[in-house]
Write a protein that holds these residues in place. Structure first.
Motif, short mmCIF file in Angstrom:
data_model
loop_
_atom_site.label_atom_id
_atom_site.label_comp_id
_atom_site.label_asym_id
_atom_site.label_seq_id
_atom_site.Cartn_x
_atom_site.Cartn_y
_atom_site.Cartn_z
N LYS A 56 0.82 -1.23 0.00
CA LYS A 56 0.00 0.00 0.00
C LYS A 56 0.85 1.28 0.00
O LYS A 56 0.32 2.35 -0.27
N ASP A 97 4.90 7.71 -4.77
CA ASP A 97 4.87 9.14 -5.14
C ASP A 97 4.38 10.02 -3.99
O ASP A 97 3.57 10.91 -4.20
N SER A 134 2.81 4.14 -1.22
CA SER A 134 2.87 4.79 -2.52
C SER A 134 4.30 5.23 -2.83
O SER A 134 5.03 5.69 -1.94
#
Length: 137
Positions: free
Chosen positions: A132, A136, A134
């Motif tokens: 999960k 970014d 990210s």
């Protein structure tokens, strides 16, 4: 901060995640209720190593980099880091990540032979939390 360094960390994450994903998909097919053969045990060992590596990159490199971007003076512990990551919504639960870290340490060291199935089952259940994160942020 240094965007080249951040990209290098993200590249390391992507590679480690791909390796973990490969091992994760293999271990999902291993019945942890049965006696395991050498090949299955080797697959589980590889999986736990990749779990540890990926979680280390996320925590020790990526989250530390992101925290330093937000607060260059940050000098907190791993627990402080997880609390900040939760506060910034990089993770859902600092408690889950403390458990990931604990199990990473257990997997990297000796554990009782009778407990290995329980250890692997818990590592398998925690992988979605790793996935999960990210790239970014």
């Amino acid at each position: 901060m240094n965007t080249a360094l951040k990209q290098e960390i993200i590249d390391q994450m992507a590679k480690a995640r791909a390796h973990l994903d490969y091992s994760y998909n293999k271990v999902l097919k291993i019945p942890l209720t049965d006696d395991l053969d050498d090949e299955q045990l080797e697959t589980l060992e590889s999986f736990s190593s990749r779990f540890a590596r990926y979680s280390d990159i996320i925590v020790s490199k990526y989250f530390r980099y992101l925290i330093k971007e937000k607060d260059p003076a940050f000098r907190g512990s791993i627990i402080d880091l997880f609390n900040q990551a939760e506060k910034f919504k990089w993770i859902e639960s600092a408690d889950v990540w403390r458990r990931i870290r604990e199990l990473r340490n257990v997997a990297a060291h000796e554990y009782e032979a009778s407990d290995y199935k329980k250890l692997y089952a818990e590592l398998i259940n925690l992988v979605p939390h790793l996935f999960k994160v990210s790239f970014d942020l």
